[in-house]
Enzyme design. Sequence first.
Site, PDB file in Angstrom:
ATOM      1  N   THR A  22     -23.541  43.003  24.754  1.00 17.58           N
ATOM      2  CA  THR A  22     -24.411  43.303  25.644  1.00 17.58           C
ATOM      3  C   THR A  22     -25.235  44.811  25.514  1.00 17.58           C
ATOM      4  OG1 THR A  22     -23.023  42.267  27.525  1.00 17.58           O
ATOM      5  CG2 THR A  22     -24.710  44.020  28.131  1.00 17.58           C
ATOM      6  N   SER A  44     -19.397  39.357  21.698  1.00 14.67           N
ATOM      7  CA  SER A  44     -17.732  39.456  20.941  1.00 14.67           C
ATOM      8  C   SER A  44     -16.976  38.273  20.917  1.00 14.67           C
ATOM      9  CB  SER A  44     -17.254  40.453  22.169  1.00 14.67           C
ATOM     10  OG  SER A  44     -17.027  40.035  23.379  1.00 14.67           O
ATOM     11  N   THR A  66     -18.176  43.605  25.718  1.00 18.38           N
ATOM     12  CA  THR A  66     -17.103  43.932  26.673  1.00 18.38           C
ATOM     13  C   THR A  66     -15.954  42.614  26.951  1.00 18.38           C
ATOM     14  OG1 THR A  66     -18.252  43.555  28.748  1.00 18.38           O
ATOM     15  CG2 THR A  66     -18.130  45.909  27.688  1.00 18.38           C
ATOM     16  N   ASP A  67     -16.802  41.293  26.676  1.00 18.79           N
ATOM     17  CA  ASP A  67     -15.864  40.311  27.066  1.00 18.79           C
ATOM     18  C   ASP A  67     -14.540  40.362  26.388  1.00 18.79           C
ATOM     19  OD1 ASP A  67     -17.801  39.433  28.735  1.00 18.79           O
ATOM     20  OD2 ASP A  67     -18.373  37.781  27.592  1.00 18.79           O
TER      21      ASP A  67
END
Length: 373
Positions: free
Chosen positions: A45, A93, A124-125
Amino acid sequence: MRGILRRTALLTAVVALTAGTATAAEQHKSPAKRPKVAVIGTGGTIAGVSESRVDFQDYQSGKIPISELVGELKPEVNEIADVSTVQFGNKGSGSYSIADFRELTLAVDKALRTNDAAVVTTGTDTMEEFAYWLDLTVRSDKPVILTGAMRPWTVLGTDGPANLYNAIQLAASRKTTCFGSVIMLNDEIQAAREVRKTDALRMDTFNSGASGSLGVVDQERVRINRAPARVEKCGKPGWRTPFDVGGIAAKDLPKVEIAYSYQGAGGEAVKAFADAGADGVVTAGTGAGGISSSMSAARADATKQGVVFASTTRTGSGAVYDAGGEGAVIGAADLTAQKARILLLLSLAKTDDVDKIRGWFTTLGTAEFTSHG
């Protein structure tokens, strides 16, 4: 009045002369050596592009090169570090494989041979998995900082620029030497082993549960309040884990899956994983690791096929303790299922000795300090 004016003029002249002298002195001083920080981009992101400045959740991740992101932090970032960039990849990710993780470790270690610290940008996932993998595999004890964003770079109020700047500042401070990998988001520093993503959308999504954060970055101040247990071995051979991926070929990385338990859960998933050739399975159980009777029967059958199991809780906090001597089922302490998978996978890449793997889970896999004085 004339006396006052003369005194004012004299004072102004003295200040100007002093400033000029100081400037000349500064010019003759050798510039302070800035720490060298490598920023390795993998996308996510933070490198995302939105169609409008208010598309906070509707955007394309992994579009902006890491060199451009760092470039937008200049000239301010130049005051804190000598920054270089490496474009490892540029995608979400969740699109990276374990084989890619292996290559990322090698890239980080290579960067740390000539730099004082490394920053890795990710989505961030699965950032907590990126972080824990690097925590277990990077051989250098120099700082490794992971950062990202919950909003793309191109929207109003994006957290990306501040997170990236603070991550570089934390890396340049070298205050996390021997900490292993840490995550820096939302001004907070979190240990890779304990941190988890707790909210799908909020910017304060990452926390470390009962363990708490390691510290914070408050503008130019980097404040460390606690340290991960592995700092006890700083400077000693035991600081490095056994998992040197440079000696593990990508084709030899084992297959480890996760099975989730719930009311009346069937054993089909466990059986399917075993039949598909899984080397290990992590169960995300209820309470302190409980699984349904059907899953338990399937697990018992799978262990006879040589499958090794790690037991975790689906609650998100608390621990599943290892009872010892329970065959090929290992308690994963307070590791989440996704992190227990990482540790079990790396363990199985090194050995099929369950007792040795159990030992790694109760030492490498714990956040406990061992010193007694």
